[in-house]
Enzyme design. Structure first.
Site, PDB file in Angstrom:
ATOM      1  N   CYS A   7       0.863  -1.187   0.000  1.00 21.52           N
ATOM      2  CA  CYS A   7       0.000   0.000   0.000  1.00 21.52           C
ATOM      3  C   CYS A   7       0.895   1.230   0.000  1.00 21.52           C
ATOM      4  O   CYS A   7       1.739   1.393   0.893  1.00 21.52           O
ATOM      5  CB  CYS A   7      -0.927   0.021   1.210  1.00 21.52           C
ATOM      6  SG  CYS A   7      -1.801   1.597   1.395  1.00 21.52           S
ATOM      7  N   ASP A  33       0.221  16.543  -1.506  1.00 26.28           N
ATOM      8  CA  ASP A  33      -0.069  15.734  -2.691  1.00 26.28           C
ATOM      9  C   ASP A  33       1.027  15.971  -3.721  1.00 26.28           C
ATOM     10  O   ASP A  33       1.447  17.093  -3.975  1.00 26.28           O
ATOM     11  CB  ASP A  33      -1.442  16.107  -3.269  1.00 26.28           C
ATOM     12  CG  ASP A  33      -1.950  15.068  -4.254  1.00 26.28           C
ATOM     13  OD1 ASP A  33      -2.942  14.384  -3.950  1.00 26.28           O
ATOM     14  OD2 ASP A  33      -1.338  14.931  -5.346  1.00 26.28           O
ATOM     15  N   ASN A  89     -12.409  10.562  -2.303  1.00 24.43           N
ATOM     16  CA  ASN A  89     -12.894   9.762  -3.424  1.00 24.43           C
ATOM     17  C   ASN A  89     -13.018   8.313  -2.966  1.00 24.43           C
ATOM     18  O   ASN A  89     -12.078   7.753  -2.398  1.00 24.43           O
ATOM     19  CB  ASN A  89     -11.937   9.865  -4.606  1.00 24.43           C
ATOM     20  CG  ASN A  89     -11.883  11.273  -5.174  1.00 24.43           C
ATOM     21  OD1 ASN A  89     -12.915  11.925  -5.310  1.00 24.43           O
ATOM     22  ND2 ASN A  89     -10.693  11.751  -5.498  1.00 24.43           N
ATOM     23  N   THR A  97      -7.839   6.330  -6.714  1.00 24.72           N
ATOM     24  CA  THR A  97      -6.668   5.654  -7.290  1.00 24.72           C
ATOM     25  C   THR A  97      -5.787   5.006  -6.233  1.00 24.72           C
ATOM     26  O   THR A  97      -5.073   4.056  -6.537  1.00 24.72           O
ATOM     27  CB  THR A  97      -5.817   6.629  -8.117  1.00 24.72           C
ATOM     28  OG1 THR A  97      -5.379   7.696  -7.279  1.00 24.72           O
ATOM     29  CG2 THR A  97      -6.603   7.178  -9.302  1.00 24.72           C
ATOM     30  N   HIS A 102      -8.216   8.485   2.328  1.00 28.88           N
ATOM     31  CA  HIS A 102      -7.532   9.780   2.410  1.00 28.88           C
ATOM     32  C   HIS A 102      -8.513  10.900   2.135  1.00 28.88           C
ATOM     33  O   HIS A 102      -9.475  10.729   1.376  1.00 28.88           O
ATOM     34  CB  HIS A 102      -6.339   9.855   1.448  1.00 28.88           C
ATOM     35  CG  HIS A 102      -6.659   9.507   0.024  1.00 28.88           C
ATOM     36  ND1 HIS A 102      -6.798   8.201  -0.397  1.00 28.88           N
ATOM     37  CD2 HIS A 102      -6.873  10.276  -1.060  1.00 28.88           C
ATOM     38  CE1 HIS A 102      -7.071   8.194  -1.693  1.00 28.88           C
ATOM     39  NE2 HIS A 102      -7.139   9.431  -2.126  1.00 28.88           N
ATOM     40  N   HIS A 104      -8.561  14.796   0.807  1.00 26.88           N
ATOM     41  CA  HIS A 104      -7.851  15.893   0.150  1.00 26.88           C
ATOM     42  C   HIS A 104      -8.289  17.203   0.801  1.00 26.88           C
ATOM     43  O   HIS A 104      -9.497  17.463   0.912  1.00 26.88           O
ATOM     44  CB  HIS A 104      -8.230  15.974  -1.330  1.00 26.88           C
ATOM     45  CG  HIS A 104      -7.913  14.762  -2.152  1.00 26.88           C
ATOM     46  ND1 HIS A 104      -6.847  14.710  -3.024  1.00 26.88           N
ATOM     47  CD2 HIS A 104      -8.539  13.560  -2.263  1.00 26.88           C
ATOM     48  CE1 HIS A 104      -6.845  13.528  -3.644  1.00 26.88           C
ATOM     49  NE2 HIS A 104      -7.854  12.811  -3.193  1.00 26.88           N
TER      50      HIS A 104
HETATM   51  P1  AMP Z   1      -7.397   9.671  -5.224  1.00 28.22           P
HETATM   52  O1  AMP Z   1      -7.466   9.827  -6.714  1.00 28.22           O
HETATM   53  O2  AMP Z   1      -8.486  10.366  -4.488  1.00 28.22           O
HETATM   54  O3  AMP Z   1      -7.228   8.209  -4.827  1.00 28.22           O
HETATM   55  O4  AMP Z   1      -6.098  10.458  -4.779  1.00 28.22           O
HETATM   56  C1  AMP Z   1      -4.829   9.918  -4.728  1.00 28.22           C
HETATM   57  C2  AMP Z   1      -3.890  11.084  -4.632  1.00 28.22           C
HETATM   58  O5  AMP Z   1      -2.622  10.606  -4.232  1.00 28.22           O
HETATM   59  C3  AMP Z   1      -3.689  11.843  -5.960  1.00 28.22           C
HETATM   60  O6  AMP Z   1      -4.096  13.199  -5.792  1.00 28.22           O
HETATM   61  C4  AMP Z   1      -2.193  11.703  -6.208  1.00 28.22           C
HETATM   62  O7  AMP Z   1      -1.614  12.864  -6.780  1.00 28.22           O
HETATM   63  C5  AMP Z   1      -1.647  11.424  -4.829  1.00 28.22           C
HETATM   64  N1  AMP Z   1      -0.392  10.700  -4.783  1.00 28.22           N
HETATM   65  C6  AMP Z   1      -0.071   9.577  -5.464  1.00 28.22           C
HETATM   66  N2  AMP Z   1       1.178   9.189  -5.152  1.00 28.22           N
HETATM   67  C7  AMP Z   1       1.649  10.079  -4.233  1.00 28.22           C
HETATM   68  C8  AMP Z   1       2.881  10.222  -3.526  1.00 28.22           C
HETATM   69  N3  AMP Z   1       3.894   9.356  -3.672  1.00 28.22           N
HETATM   70  N4  AMP Z   1       3.008  11.272  -2.688  1.00 28.22           N
HETATM   71  C9  AMP Z   1       2.003  12.155  -2.531  1.00 28.22           C
HETATM   72  N5  AMP Z   1       0.817  12.071  -3.150  1.00 28.22           N
HETATM   73  C10 AMP Z   1       0.649  11.053  -4.008  1.00 28.22           C
HETATM   74 ZN    ZN Z   2      -2.484   1.557   3.541  1.00 28.81          ZN
END
Ligand code: AMP
Ligand code: ZN
Length: 116
Positions: A7, A33, A89, A97, A102, A104
């Protein structure tokens, strides 16, 4: 504390993958982010692995409660006195994703009036 192998956010919380940390306590970790969609874009996550909003329940809801206590503190610390948006989300229709719950925090500018 339950964590999940493979994860991304569990690895970030453990320090195995670098992040720009903005807050940490016993329950909550927050970091910038990597692909910001607003001048201030912070992710607030539970330290326990919870896959999404769909997995919040009476046994782990303390993590959700702690997150909601922390969000206004982070917003104040980052100077978001004029407002901010909080988004989580959940699932494919919402384009989730990363499958670790989480929230935002988006702010630092006038945000779009439509959310979707
Ligand atoms: P979601 O689409 O709501 O699942 O958001 C996942 C978020 O994680 C996205 O806004 C990505 O830009 C962010 N994200 C992915 N990898 C990383 C990382 N290594 N460090 C910080 N944020 C990340
Ligand atoms: Zn986790």
């Amino acid at each position: 504390m339950k964590i999940s192998e493979n994860c991304l956010f569990c690895a970030i919380i453990a320090g195995k993958i670098p992040s720009t940390k903005v807050y940490e306590d016993e329950y909550v970790f927050a970091f910038r982010d990597i692909n910001p969609q607003a001048p201030t874009h912070i992710l607030v996550v539970p330290k326990e692995h919870i896959g999404s909003m769909d997995e919040v329940n009476s046994e782990n809801s303390v993590f959700a409660a702690k997150i909601f206590e922390v969000i206004p503190k982070i917003a104040a610390q980052k100077g978001l006195a004029n407002g901010y948006r909080v988004i989580s989300n959940c699932g494919p229709d919402a384009c989730q994703t990363v499958h670790h719950l989480h929230f935002h925090i988006l702010g630092g500018t006038q945000l779009a009036d439509r959310m979707a």
